[in-house]
Motif scaffolding. Sequence first.
Motif, mmCIF file in Angstrom:
data_model
loop_
_atom_site.group_PDB
_atom_site.id
_atom_site.type_symbol
_atom_site.label_atom_id
_atom_site.label_comp_id
_atom_site.label_asym_id
_atom_site.label_seq_id
_atom_site.Cartn_x
_atom_site.Cartn_y
_atom_site.Cartn_z
ATOM 1 N N LEU A 10 11.549 1.847 -4.937
ATOM 2 C CA LEU A 10 10.993 0.503 -4.887
ATOM 3 C C LEU A 10 11.651 -0.376 -5.983
ATOM 4 C CD1 LEU A 10 7.214 1.068 -4.794
ATOM 5 C CD2 LEU A 10 8.637 0.424 -2.823
ATOM 6 N N ARG A 11 12.243 -1.326 -5.784
ATOM 7 C CA ARG A 11 13.004 -2.518 -6.772
ATOM 8 C C ARG A 11 12.116 -3.643 -7.347
ATOM 9 N NH1 ARG A 11 16.806 -0.971 -2.782
ATOM 10 N NH2 ARG A 11 18.277 0.535 -3.405
ATOM 11 N N ASN A 12 11.281 -4.395 -6.294
ATOM 12 C CA ASN A 12 10.669 -5.287 -6.677
ATOM 13 C C ASN A 12 9.521 -5.039 -7.559
ATOM 14 O OD1 ASN A 12 8.447 -7.407 -6.196
ATOM 15 N ND2 ASN A 12 9.880 -8.537 -4.957
ATOM 16 N N PRO A 13 9.263 -5.774 -8.724
ATOM 17 C CA PRO A 13 8.094 -5.383 -9.606
ATOM 18 C C PRO A 13 6.824 -5.470 -8.691
ATOM 19 C CG PRO A 13 9.371 -7.130 -10.705
ATOM 20 C CD PRO A 13 10.128 -6.903 -9.172
ATOM 21 N N LYS A 14 6.684 -6.418 -7.881
ATOM 22 C CA LYS A 14 5.195 -6.328 -7.101
ATOM 23 C C LYS A 14 5.002 -5.357 -6.170
ATOM 24 C CE LYS A 14 1.620 -8.909 -5.335
ATOM 25 N NZ LYS A 14 0.402 -9.412 -6.066
ATOM 26 N N SER A 15 6.301 -4.750 -5.780
ATOM 27 C CA SER A 15 6.094 -3.426 -4.755
ATOM 28 C C SER A 15 5.732 -2.398 -5.671
ATOM 29 C CB SER A 15 7.714 -3.183 -4.183
ATOM 30 O OG SER A 15 7.779 -4.257 -3.049
ATOM 31 N N LYS A 16 6.141 -2.326 -6.924
ATOM 32 C CA LYS A 16 5.973 -1.239 -7.784
ATOM 33 C C LYS A 16 4.480 -1.119 -8.179
ATOM 34 C CE LYS A 16 10.680 -0.746 -9.717
ATOM 35 N NZ LYS A 16 11.519 -0.783 -11.005
ATOM 36 N N LEU A 18 2.119 -2.567 -6.380
ATOM 37 C CA LEU A 18 1.283 -2.392 -5.258
ATOM 38 C C LEU A 18 1.407 -0.718 -4.585
ATOM 39 C CD1 LEU A 18 1.900 -5.462 -3.157
ATOM 40 C CD2 LEU A 18 -0.173 -4.794 -4.238
ATOM 41 N N GLY A 19 2.655 -0.084 -4.863
ATOM 42 C CA GLY A 19 2.995 1.220 -4.654
ATOM 43 C C GLY A 19 3.567 1.318 -3.143
ATOM 44 N N TYR A 20 3.893 0.180 -2.399
ATOM 45 C CA TYR A 20 4.383 0.065 -1.273
ATOM 46 C C TYR A 20 5.425 -1.089 -1.193
ATOM 47 C CZ TYR A 20 -0.372 2.059 0.237
ATOM 48 O OH TYR A 20 -1.227 2.852 0.314
ATOM 49 N N GLY A 21 6.582 -0.824 -0.152
ATOM 50 C CA GLY A 21 7.521 -1.679 0.070
ATOM 51 C C GLY A 21 7.085 -2.713 1.132
ATOM 52 N N PRO A 22 7.365 -4.259 0.993
ATOM 53 C CA PRO A 22 6.930 -5.092 1.635
ATOM 54 C C PRO A 22 6.843 -4.779 3.304
ATOM 55 C CG PRO A 22 9.158 -5.862 1.130
ATOM 56 C CD PRO A 22 8.871 -4.352 0.625
ATOM 57 N N ILE A 23 7.617 -3.763 3.991
ATOM 58 C CA ILE A 23 7.660 -3.463 5.411
ATOM 59 C C ILE A 23 6.275 -2.714 5.666
ATOM 60 C CG2 ILE A 23 8.796 -2.412 7.117
ATOM 61 C CD1 ILE A 23 11.372 -3.693 6.202
ATOM 62 N N CYS A 24 6.374 -1.476 4.575
ATOM 63 C CA CYS A 24 5.136 -0.677 4.960
ATOM 64 C C CYS A 24 4.078 -1.289 4.527
ATOM 65 C CB CYS A 24 5.450 0.496 4.188
ATOM 66 S SG CYS A 24 6.809 1.589 4.339
ATOM 67 N N TYR A 25 3.873 -2.099 3.493
ATOM 68 C CA TYR A 25 2.603 -2.853 3.189
ATOM 69 C C TYR A 25 2.062 -3.647 4.462
ATOM 70 C CZ TYR A 25 -0.835 -5.370 0.301
ATOM 71 O OH TYR A 25 -2.000 -6.117 0.051
ATOM 72 N N LYS A 26 3.014 -4.405 5.159
ATOM 73 C CA LYS A 26 2.674 -5.274 6.259
ATOM 74 C C LYS A 26 2.167 -4.385 7.273
ATOM 75 C CE LYS A 26 4.093 -8.699 9.316
ATOM 76 N NZ LYS A 26 4.823 -9.793 9.443
ATOM 77 N N ARG A 27 2.681 -3.157 7.736
ATOM 78 C CA ARG A 27 2.271 -2.307 8.605
ATOM 79 C C ARG A 27 0.991 -1.804 8.059
ATOM 80 N NH1 ARG A 27 8.086 1.081 9.417
ATOM 81 N NH2 ARG A 27 9.263 -0.636 10.627
ATOM 82 N N LYS A 28 0.790 -1.383 7.135
ATOM 83 C CA LYS A 28 -0.760 -0.670 6.845
ATOM 84 C C LYS A 28 -1.821 -1.942 6.901
ATOM 85 C CE LYS A 28 -2.711 2.335 3.112
ATOM 86 N NZ LYS A 28 -2.824 3.529 3.721
ATOM 87 N N PHE A 29 -1.355 -3.026 6.036
ATOM 88 C CA PHE A 29 -2.527 -3.947 5.874
ATOM 89 C C PHE A 29 -2.387 -5.306 6.800
ATOM 90 C CE2 PHE A 29 -1.824 -1.564 1.761
ATOM 91 C CZ PHE A 29 -3.263 -1.219 1.632
ATOM 92 N N GLY A 30 -1.187 -5.581 7.373
ATOM 93 C CA GLY A 30 -1.283 -6.600 8.273
ATOM 94 C C GLY A 30 -0.900 -7.876 7.616
ATOM 95 N N ILE A 31 -0.202 -7.927 6.430
ATOM 96 C CA ILE A 31 0.043 -9.077 5.718
ATOM 97 C C ILE A 31 1.038 -8.591 4.828
ATOM 98 C CG2 ILE A 31 -2.059 -10.380 5.881
ATOM 99 C CD1 ILE A 31 -2.488 -9.559 2.771
ATOM 100 N N THR A 32 2.121 -9.690 4.484
ATOM 101 C CA THR A 32 3.274 -9.589 3.702
ATOM 102 C C THR A 32 2.583 -9.988 2.413
ATOM 103 O OG1 THR A 32 4.787 -9.630 5.411
ATOM 104 C CG2 THR A 32 5.781 -9.480 3.155
ATOM 105 N N PRO A 33 2.919 -9.140 1.195
ATOM 106 C CA PRO A 33 2.400 -9.446 -0.073
ATOM 107 C C PRO A 33 3.375 -10.494 -0.766
ATOM 108 C CG PRO A 33 2.777 -7.359 -0.218
ATOM 109 C CD PRO A 33 3.132 -7.668 1.148
ATOM 110 N N HIS A 34 4.375 -10.437 -0.632
ATOM 111 C CA HIS A 34 5.750 -10.929 -1.172
ATOM 112 C C HIS A 34 6.262 -12.193 -0.780
ATOM 113 C CE1 HIS A 34 5.891 -6.960 -2.221
ATOM 114 N NE2 HIS A 34 7.038 -6.561 -2.224
#
Length: 70
Positions: A10-16, A18-34
């Motif tokens: 993980l390179r993005n501070p927001k990803s760090k 959250l503990g997830y990359g943007p693609i995995c976060y979207k797959r898990k929660f249905g939204i993109t946090p970035h």
Amino acid sequence: MKCSICGRKLRNPKSKELGYGPICYKRKFGITPHTSRRSADAPVPAEEAADHNLPGQISMEEYLQTFWEQ
């Protein structure tokens, strides 16, 4: 730090945070946090909302006018 799902670095501070990359976060929660800089709870400015009219969409005034004519 690595993504909790896929293990990629993980390179993005927001990803760090959250503990997830943007693609995995979207797959898990249905939204993109970035993608949004604006909070999801923040109202859309009127000038920005006016630019997003949908075909077939009516204004509140038109709706009330049809409602009271019945």
